[in-house]
Motif scaffolding. Sequence first.
Motif, mmCIF file in Angstrom:
data_model
loop_
_atom_site.group_PDB
_atom_site.id
_atom_site.type_symbol
_atom_site.label_atom_id
_atom_site.label_comp_id
_atom_site.label_asym_id
_atom_site.label_seq_id
_atom_site.Cartn_x
_atom_site.Cartn_y
_atom_site.Cartn_z
ATOM 1 N N ARG A 290 0.801 -1.222 0.000
ATOM 2 C CA ARG A 290 0.000 0.000 0.000
ATOM 3 C C ARG A 290 0.841 1.284 0.000
ATOM 4 N N LEU A 291 1.969 1.262 0.697
ATOM 5 C CA LEU A 291 2.761 2.479 0.842
ATOM 6 C C LEU A 291 3.448 2.910 -0.444
ATOM 7 N N ILE A 292 3.588 2.007 -1.406
ATOM 8 C CA ILE A 292 4.217 2.384 -2.677
ATOM 9 C C ILE A 292 3.205 2.459 -3.814
ATOM 10 N N THR A 293 1.943 2.245 -3.502
ATOM 11 C CA THR A 293 0.884 2.332 -4.504
ATOM 12 C C THR A 293 0.575 3.796 -4.797
ATOM 13 N N PRO A 294 0.609 4.189 -6.068
ATOM 14 C CA PRO A 294 0.231 5.573 -6.396
ATOM 15 C C PRO A 294 -1.215 5.834 -5.962
ATOM 16 N N THR A 295 -1.471 7.034 -5.497
ATOM 17 C CA THR A 295 -2.830 7.381 -5.080
ATOM 18 C C THR A 295 -3.724 7.560 -6.310
ATOM 19 N N ARG A 296 -5.010 7.383 -6.100
ATOM 20 C CA ARG A 296 -5.970 7.609 -7.196
ATOM 21 C C ARG A 296 -5.918 9.064 -7.658
ATOM 22 N N GLU A 297 -5.680 9.976 -6.720
ATOM 23 C CA GLU A 297 -5.577 11.400 -7.067
ATOM 24 C C GLU A 297 -4.388 11.648 -8.005
ATOM 25 N N LEU A 298 -3.260 11.015 -7.714
ATOM 26 C CA LEU A 298 -2.090 11.164 -8.574
ATOM 27 C C LEU A 298 -2.373 10.586 -9.956
ATOM 28 N N LEU A 299 -2.981 9.435 -10.007
ATOM 29 C CA LEU A 299 -3.298 8.805 -11.291
ATOM 30 C C LEU A 299 -4.276 9.647 -12.103
ATOM 31 N N ALA A 300 -5.222 10.269 -11.435
ATOM 32 C CA ALA A 300 -6.249 11.055 -12.129
ATOM 33 C C ALA A 300 -5.686 12.321 -12.777
ATOM 34 N N GLN A 301 -4.523 12.767 -12.336
ATOM 35 C CA GLN A 301 -3.943 13.998 -12.880
ATOM 36 C C GLN A 301 -3.381 13.814 -14.292
ATOM 37 N N ASN A 302 -3.125 12.574 -14.686
ATOM 38 C CA ASN A 302 -2.634 12.295 -16.044
ATOM 39 C C ASN A 302 -1.439 13.188 -16.408
ATOM 40 N N LEU A 303 -0.443 13.184 -15.538
ATOM 41 C CA LEU A 303 0.726 14.046 -15.679
ATOM 42 C C LEU A 303 1.720 13.495 -16.697
ATOM 43 N N PRO A 304 2.536 14.378 -17.286
ATOM 44 C CA PRO A 304 3.644 13.884 -18.109
ATOM 45 C C PRO A 304 4.664 13.176 -17.205
ATOM 46 N N LYS A 305 5.543 12.414 -17.813
ATOM 47 C CA LYS A 305 6.476 11.553 -17.080
ATOM 48 C C LYS A 305 7.233 12.284 -15.979
ATOM 49 N N ASP A 306 7.878 13.393 -16.283
ATOM 50 C CA ASP A 306 8.699 14.092 -15.288
ATOM 51 C C ASP A 306 7.875 14.571 -14.100
ATOM 52 N N ALA A 307 6.719 15.132 -14.378
ATOM 53 C CA ALA A 307 5.857 15.629 -13.303
ATOM 54 C C ALA A 307 5.310 14.480 -12.463
ATOM 55 N N TYR A 308 4.965 13.388 -13.125
ATOM 56 C CA TYR A 308 4.467 12.210 -12.397
ATOM 57 C C TYR A 308 5.565 11.661 -11.489
ATOM 58 N N GLU A 309 6.761 11.513 -12.039
ATOM 59 C CA GLU A 309 7.860 10.976 -11.231
ATOM 60 C C GLU A 309 8.123 11.874 -10.028
ATOM 61 N N PHE A 310 8.125 13.184 -10.215
ATOM 62 C CA PHE A 310 8.331 14.113 -9.112
ATOM 63 C C PHE A 310 7.263 13.911 -8.033
ATOM 64 N N SER A 311 5.998 13.839 -8.444
ATOM 65 C CA SER A 311 4.900 13.676 -7.489
ATOM 66 C C SER A 311 4.944 12.318 -6.802
ATOM 67 N N TYR A 312 5.277 11.284 -7.561
ATOM 68 C CA TYR A 312 5.345 9.937 -6.974
ATOM 69 C C TYR A 312 6.498 9.853 -5.969
ATOM 70 N N ARG A 313 7.635 10.457 -6.288
ATOM 71 C CA ARG A 313 8.756 10.468 -5.351
ATOM 72 C C ARG A 313 8.395 11.237 -4.076
ATOM 73 N N ARG A 314 7.618 12.291 -4.214
ATOM 74 C CA ARG A 314 7.142 13.005 -3.009
ATOM 75 C C ARG A 314 6.305 12.084 -2.145
ATOM 76 N N LEU A 315 5.457 11.286 -2.786
ATOM 77 C CA LEU A 315 4.646 10.315 -2.049
ATOM 78 C C LEU A 315 5.550 9.325 -1.314
ATOM 79 N N LEU A 316 6.550 8.782 -2.008
ATOM 80 C CA LEU A 316 7.473 7.817 -1.389
ATOM 81 C C LEU A 316 8.247 8.464 -0.242
ATOM 82 N N ASN A 317 8.771 9.660 -0.463
ATOM 83 C CA ASN A 317 9.515 10.345 0.593
ATOM 84 C C ASN A 317 8.633 10.648 1.790
#
Length: 139
Positions: A39-66
Motif C-alpha cells: 500500500r505504501l508504494i501504490t500511487p494514489t488515485r488522485e495522482l493517477l487522475a492527474q494524467n501528468l507527463p512523465k517528469d511531473a508524475y515521477e516528481f509527485s510519486y517520489r514526493r509520495l514515497l519520501n
Amino acid sequence: MDLATCTYQEFTPPMGAPIRTTAGHPRFPLAYELAGHARLITPTRELLAQNLPKDAYEFSYRRLLNGQGIHRIHAELAGLAARTGAARLVLLCFDRYDRLKPPNDWCHREFFAKWWLEQTGEEIPELGARSATPPPALF
C-alpha cells in the motif's frame, strides 16, 4: 530483501510472491493468487487522475514515497516477505514499458526501483517488459 518488478500479465509464480502495487485490483482473471498489497508504494488515485507527463508524475510519486519514508516502506515490504515466506517479492503493475523507447514508455515501478536504489543501494530488476535485442547498427 529480494525485490523485482513485473506486469500482472507477464508474471509467473516461479518469479516469486506476486504483490499488488496498483490502486485497483486487476479487472481480468489472474492465473495465480496475489500474495499481498504494498500500500505504501501504490500511487494514489488522485495522482493517477492527474494524467501528468512523465517528469511531473515521477516528481509527485517520489514526493509520495519520501512522505511515507524508507523505514516504513521497508517495514511493510519486509512484513509481506515474512508473511509469504517467499525468497522474492515481485511488485506488480498493469503497465508494460519498453526500456529501449523512453520517454513514452514508463511506469511507477520504474520510478520506485530508482528511488529504492537511491535509498538502499539495492537494485530492483524488471522481470517483464523485456525488449528484444536491438538490431545491429547499419553503417
